[in-house]
Write a protein that holds these residues in place. Sequence first.
Motif, mmCIF file in Angstrom:
data_model
loop_
_atom_site.group_PDB
_atom_site.id
_atom_site.type_symbol
_atom_site.label_atom_id
_atom_site.label_comp_id
_atom_site.label_asym_id
_atom_site.label_seq_id
_atom_site.Cartn_x
_atom_site.Cartn_y
_atom_site.Cartn_z
ATOM 1 N N HIS A 50 0.840 -1.200 0.000
ATOM 2 C CA HIS A 50 0.000 0.000 0.000
ATOM 3 C C HIS A 50 0.879 1.257 0.000
ATOM 4 O O HIS A 50 0.579 2.237 -0.689
ATOM 5 N N ARG A 51 1.969 1.203 0.748
ATOM 6 C CA ARG A 51 2.879 2.345 0.855
ATOM 7 C C ARG A 51 3.425 2.758 -0.513
ATOM 8 O O ARG A 51 3.394 3.934 -0.881
ATOM 9 N N TYR A 52 3.930 1.809 -1.284
ATOM 10 C CA TYR A 52 4.486 2.131 -2.604
ATOM 11 C C TYR A 52 3.387 2.546 -3.573
ATOM 12 O O TYR A 52 3.563 3.457 -4.369
ATOM 13 N N ARG A 53 2.242 1.868 -3.499
ATOM 14 C CA ARG A 53 1.125 2.223 -4.385
ATOM 15 C C ARG A 53 0.695 3.669 -4.127
ATOM 16 O O ARG A 53 0.444 4.434 -5.051
ATOM 17 N N GLN A 54 0.650 4.062 -2.848
ATOM 18 C CA GLN A 54 0.244 5.425 -2.497
ATOM 19 C C GLN A 54 1.264 6.455 -2.977
ATOM 20 O O GLN A 54 0.889 7.517 -3.473
ATOM 21 N N LYS A 55 2.560 6.171 -2.831
ATOM 22 C CA LYS A 55 3.582 7.108 -3.302
ATOM 23 C C LYS A 55 3.430 7.352 -4.799
ATOM 24 O O LYS A 55 3.471 8.491 -5.265
ATOM 25 N N ILE A 56 3.262 6.270 -5.541
ATOM 26 C CA ILE A 56 3.135 6.389 -6.990
ATOM 27 C C ILE A 56 1.844 7.118 -7.346
ATOM 28 O O ILE A 56 1.836 8.032 -8.175
ATOM 29 N N THR A 57 0.746 6.736 -6.709
ATOM 30 C CA THR A 57 -0.557 7.353 -6.979
ATOM 31 C C THR A 57 -0.519 8.850 -6.695
ATOM 32 O O THR A 57 -0.983 9.662 -7.512
ATOM 33 N N GLN A 58 0.029 9.243 -5.561
ATOM 34 C CA GLN A 58 0.080 10.664 -5.208
ATOM 35 C C GLN A 58 0.914 11.460 -6.209
ATOM 36 O O GLN A 58 0.539 12.565 -6.592
ATOM 37 N N PHE A 59 2.026 10.895 -6.644
ATOM 38 C CA PHE A 59 2.867 11.598 -7.619
ATOM 39 C C PHE A 59 2.134 11.760 -8.942
ATOM 40 O O PHE A 59 2.116 12.846 -9.519
ATOM 41 N N ILE A 60 1.522 10.694 -9.422
ATOM 42 C CA ILE A 60 0.796 10.751 -10.702
ATOM 43 C C ILE A 60 -0.359 11.742 -10.614
ATOM 44 O O ILE A 60 -0.573 12.545 -11.528
ATOM 45 N N GLN A 61 -1.102 11.735 -9.514
ATOM 46 C CA GLN A 61 -2.220 12.669 -9.362
ATOM 47 C C GLN A 61 -1.731 14.112 -9.295
ATOM 48 O O GLN A 61 -2.348 15.013 -9.866
#
Length: 135
Positions: free
Chosen positions: A72-83
């Motif tokens: 979840h931690r890595y998914r959130q980092k990537i998601t936040q950057f893309i958004q």
Amino acid sequence: STNSGDIRISQNILLRIALSDELPKSNIVHENHFYHDREEDNDYVRMYLEIARDLFNKYVAIGSEFEVNISHRYRQKITQFIQKYNNLSDLDALEEGEQLKLYMLFNEASNELYRLLQGSHKRYVGHTNCTFSTV
């Protein structure tokens, strides 16, 4: 080790993976966003951002067709950057530190996937007459 915001960059933790030249290359990375007429640094940043967005939509977004099993931690980092950088016209806001984050956005998730696959590979090799030891 350098700290660029919330993404730590350390050469010691980056895995060195040797892949066969016979493996197919990703269309997203190697073809879809290849421009011959790049003139400015922002053209390269735009290309990398488009690649990151497409990789995110295909592999990281929850519910995507080829969603990968990452924390979840890595998914959130990537998601936040893309958004945060979804608006491609605002590339001037992508400072040098943020560009570094972009270029290394998937490293930690890739390393995590590699570690997960190592266990499966060892079990596969142990239960078959398989003689290869690299991917």
